[in-house]
Scaffold this active site. Sequence first.
Site, PDB file in Angstrom:
ATOM      1  N   GLY A  46       1.063  -1.297  -0.126  1.00 30.96           N
ATOM      2  CA  GLY A  46       0.088   0.097   0.001  1.00 30.96           C
ATOM      3  C   GLY A  46       0.870   1.385  -0.035  1.00 30.96           C
ATOM      4  CD  GLN A  51       3.567   5.933   2.918  1.00 33.15           C
ATOM      5  OE1 GLN A  51       2.637   5.342   2.344  1.00 33.15           O
ATOM      6  NE2 GLN A  51       4.467   5.078   3.343  1.00 33.15           N
ATOM      7  CB  CYS A  90       5.023   2.106   7.547  1.00 33.20           C
ATOM      8  SG  CYS A  90       4.626   3.684   6.478  1.00 33.20           S
ATOM      9  CG  LEU A  91       6.538   1.106   1.300  1.00 38.87           C
ATOM     10  CD1 LEU A  91       6.125   1.409  -0.113  1.00 38.87           C
ATOM     11  CD2 LEU A  91       7.758   0.179   1.198  1.00 38.87           C
ATOM     12  CG  HIS A 132      -0.439   1.042   7.152  1.00 30.75           C
ATOM     13  ND1 HIS A 132       0.356   0.552   8.262  1.00 30.75           N
ATOM     14  CD2 HIS A 132       0.102   1.873   6.441  1.00 30.75           C
ATOM     15  CE1 HIS A 132       1.569   1.110   8.090  1.00 30.75           C
ATOM     16  NE2 HIS A 132       1.282   1.985   6.746  1.00 30.75           N
ATOM     17  CD  GLU A 133      -1.217   2.312   2.775  1.00 33.05           C
ATOM     18  OE1 GLU A 133      -0.868   3.533   2.728  1.00 33.05           O
ATOM     19  OE2 GLU A 133      -0.409   1.421   3.043  1.00 33.05           O
ATOM     20  CG  HIS A 136       0.031   6.751   5.648  1.00 32.08           C
ATOM     21  ND1 HIS A 136       1.037   7.198   6.228  1.00 32.08           N
ATOM     22  CD2 HIS A 136       0.436   5.246   5.439  1.00 32.08           C
ATOM     23  CE1 HIS A 136       2.036   6.010   6.362  1.00 32.08           C
ATOM     24  NE2 HIS A 136       1.613   5.235   5.732  1.00 32.08           N
TER      25      HIS A 136
HETATM   26 CO    CO Z   1       2.496   3.324   5.851  1.00 28.58          CO
END
Ligand code: CO
Length: 160
Positions: A46, A51, A90-91, A132-133, A136
């Site tokens: 995701g 991000q 998480c990236l 999660h997304e 964000h």
């Molecule tokens: Co993330």
Amino acid sequence: MSIRKIITFPSEILEQPCKPVHAFDKKLGKVLNDMYETMIEFDGVGLAAPQIGLDLQIAIVDIEDESGTIEMINPKIIETSGEQTGPEGCLSFPELYGEVTRPNYVKFEALDRKGKKYVKEVEGFLARAVHHEIDHLNGILFTSKVTRYMKEEELEGVEE
Ligand code: CO
């Protein structure tokens, strides 16, 4: 399409609520295509617009199941239920993993890239990724929900 640079923590843009999208144009399509390419390049399941440095309510999820790529614009959670606890990454936090509890079921509404509203119900790992997304887009990072950080040897096969 092009691969965008991932913004890593700490960065102000990761911790503020994003603005709603109003223009459903070619530019939005390009952002979504770039987000997909970037997510695949960095092995994520995701990615949210902040991000890649965009203060907009755009996120994608793809856990490589039959749902394909879920594109969420201006998403809103309608209902959640149940609970699941598991490892998460998480990236924007390279090599950081922790156990997070999230709802096991999420019902949400969002707009697609053409501005058409849809409602979707997701469960299990897909619900975790969607939740999660959407977090964000509200400036909420998974680290605020980690109950226990995990060591590398505990992490066989964990996806970000
Ligand atoms: Co993330």
